[in-house]
Design a protein around this motif. Structure first.
Motif, PDB file in Angstrom:
ATOM      1  N   ILE A 198      -4.477  -1.666   3.002  1.00 37.18           N
ATOM      2  CA  ILE A 198      -4.997  -1.039   4.224  1.00 37.18           C
ATOM      3  C   ILE A 198      -3.864  -0.823   5.222  1.00 37.18           C
ATOM      4  CG2 ILE A 198      -6.489  -1.428   6.240  1.00 37.18           C
ATOM      5  CD1 ILE A 198      -8.362  -2.977   4.279  1.00 37.18           C
ATOM      6  N   PHE A 199      -3.065  -1.852   5.411  1.00 30.86           N
ATOM      7  CA  PHE A 199      -1.928  -1.772   6.342  1.00 30.86           C
ATOM      8  C   PHE A 199      -0.977  -0.654   5.937  1.00 30.86           C
ATOM      9  CE2 PHE A 199       2.383  -3.421   7.503  1.00 30.86           C
ATOM     10  CZ  PHE A 199       2.236  -3.413   8.878  1.00 30.86           C
ATOM     11  N   ARG A 200      -0.601  -0.632   4.663  1.00 35.71           N
ATOM     12  CA  ARG A 200       0.338   0.391   4.192  1.00 35.71           C
ATOM     13  C   ARG A 200      -0.264   1.790   4.272  1.00 35.71           C
ATOM     14  NH1 ARG A 200       1.372  -3.596  -0.082  1.00 35.71           N
ATOM     15  NH2 ARG A 200       0.021  -2.368  -1.451  1.00 35.71           N
ATOM     16  N   SER A 201      -1.554   1.907   4.021  1.00 36.81           N
ATOM     17  CA  SER A 201      -2.198   3.215   4.028  1.00 36.81           C
ATOM     18  C   SER A 201      -2.258   3.808   5.426  1.00 36.81           C
ATOM     19  CB  SER A 201      -3.610   3.114   3.438  1.00 36.81           C
ATOM     20  OG  SER A 201      -3.552   2.779   2.066  1.00 36.81           O
ATOM     21  N   ILE A 202      -2.542   2.958   6.432  1.00 39.16           N
ATOM     22  CA  ILE A 202      -2.527   3.459   7.810  1.00 39.16           C
ATOM     23  C   ILE A 202      -1.113   3.880   8.184  1.00 39.16           C
ATOM     24  CG2 ILE A 202      -2.891   2.845  10.231  1.00 39.16           C
ATOM     25  CD1 ILE A 202      -5.211   1.071   9.331  1.00 39.16           C
ATOM     26  N   LEU A 203      -0.122   3.096   7.793  1.00 39.54           N
ATOM     27  CA  LEU A 203       1.267   3.483   8.068  1.00 39.54           C
ATOM     28  C   LEU A 203       1.610   4.824   7.429  1.00 39.54           C
ATOM     29  CD1 LEU A 203       3.482   0.275   7.761  1.00 39.54           C
ATOM     30  CD2 LEU A 203       2.649   1.414   9.806  1.00 39.54           C
ATOM     31  N   ALA A 204       1.112   5.045   6.217  1.00 39.65           N
ATOM     32  CA  ALA A 204       1.421   6.293   5.510  1.00 39.65           C
ATOM     33  C   ALA A 204       0.870   7.512   6.240  1.00 39.65           C
ATOM     34  CB  ALA A 204       0.867   6.244   4.088  1.00 39.65           C
ATOM     35  N   THR A 205      -0.201   7.330   7.017  1.00 38.66           N
ATOM     36  CA  THR A 205      -0.793   8.456   7.755  1.00 38.66           C
ATOM     37  C   THR A 205      -0.241   8.600   9.168  1.00 38.66           C
ATOM     38  OG1 THR A 205      -2.650   7.218   8.732  1.00 38.66           O
ATOM     39  CG2 THR A 205      -2.948   8.087   6.486  1.00 38.66           C
ATOM     40  N   THR A 206       0.589   7.645   9.576  1.00 40.40           N
ATOM     41  CA  THR A 206       1.094   7.647  10.945  1.00 40.40           C
ATOM     42  C   THR A 206       2.161   8.716  11.134  1.00 40.40           C
ATOM     43  OG1 THR A 206       0.656   5.283  11.155  1.00 40.40           O
ATOM     44  CG2 THR A 206       2.182   6.240  12.735  1.00 40.40           C
TER      45      THR A 206
END
Length: 208
Positions: A198-206
């Motif tokens: 979840i953490f990495r996925s939000i970062l990927a969309t930032t």
């Protein structure tokens, strides 16, 4: 019924976020370990690892955006959070929150994401007092041209961890994003591997 039930627990939920979560100014201090002065570079996927929604987090100045995971929704913090926090979202089980914070450039001067990560940790030290410890080392990662500084903290010896990322926008503004575990619903937290996705996925969309 879902909305009504949420409103009934809303006040207690907010208190739980801002009074008991290790990330906030809640009577905790971040104690450094010998390894935290070291850094490591990590690689992240440029694409989300989980399904994302169309809900967008946007900074007040409009110089950063990110997407929420599917099913997550924003919490109306109603001036109950520190002024630097501009968005809080939670998962459907109320076991995780995503917290987005802005720094004032006049308060925190950093040349890169790693330096900002150190400033972020120092900032929490100044604002809190207690027993939260940094877990592991500072890390840096790049997704395309975007650079992030990363670190983790815990008040439970690593059993529950807050994952934090910091970055500097194209306008020179400083931002902090964290995934914070919650204990308000009685439900079990997702597995650590899922939290990291979840953490990495939000970062990927930032974008910033």
């Amino acid at each position: 019924m879902h909305i009504f039930s949420f409103k009934n627990i809303f006040k207690n939920f907010l208190f739980a976020i801002f009074l008991s979560a290790a990330f906030f100014a809640n009577g905790c201090i971040i104690v450094r370990t010998p390894d935290d002065v070291e850094t490591e570079d990590i690689e992240l996927s440029p694409k989300p690892e989980i399904a994302m929604s169309e809900e967008i987090v946007r900074s007040r100045e409009g110089d950063m955006i990110a997407f929420l995971p599917g099913g997550w929704f924003f919490v109306d913090i109603e001036n109950k959070a520190p002024s630097e926090i501009f968005a809080v979202a939670v998962n459907p089980d109320y076991t995780l929150s995503a917290v987005f914070t802005s720094f004032k450039s006049s308060e925190e001067q950093a040349e890169n994401a790693l330096a900002l990560a150190r400033k972020s940790l120092e900032r929490h030290e100044r604002k809190t007092a207690g027993s939260v410890k940094q877990i592991g080392k500072f890390s840096t990662t790049k997704i395309g041209l975007k650079e992030f500084g990363l670190y983790e903290t815990s008040a439970t010896g690593g059993a529950l961890k807050t994952h934090t990322a910091v970055f500097i926008s194209s306008l020179g503004n400083y931002y902090e994003f964290a995934i914070v575990p919650l204990n308000v619903s009685g439900k079990s937290l997702p597995a650590e591997e899922e939290i990291q996705k979840i953490f990495r996925s939000i970062l990927a969309t930032t974008q910033f």
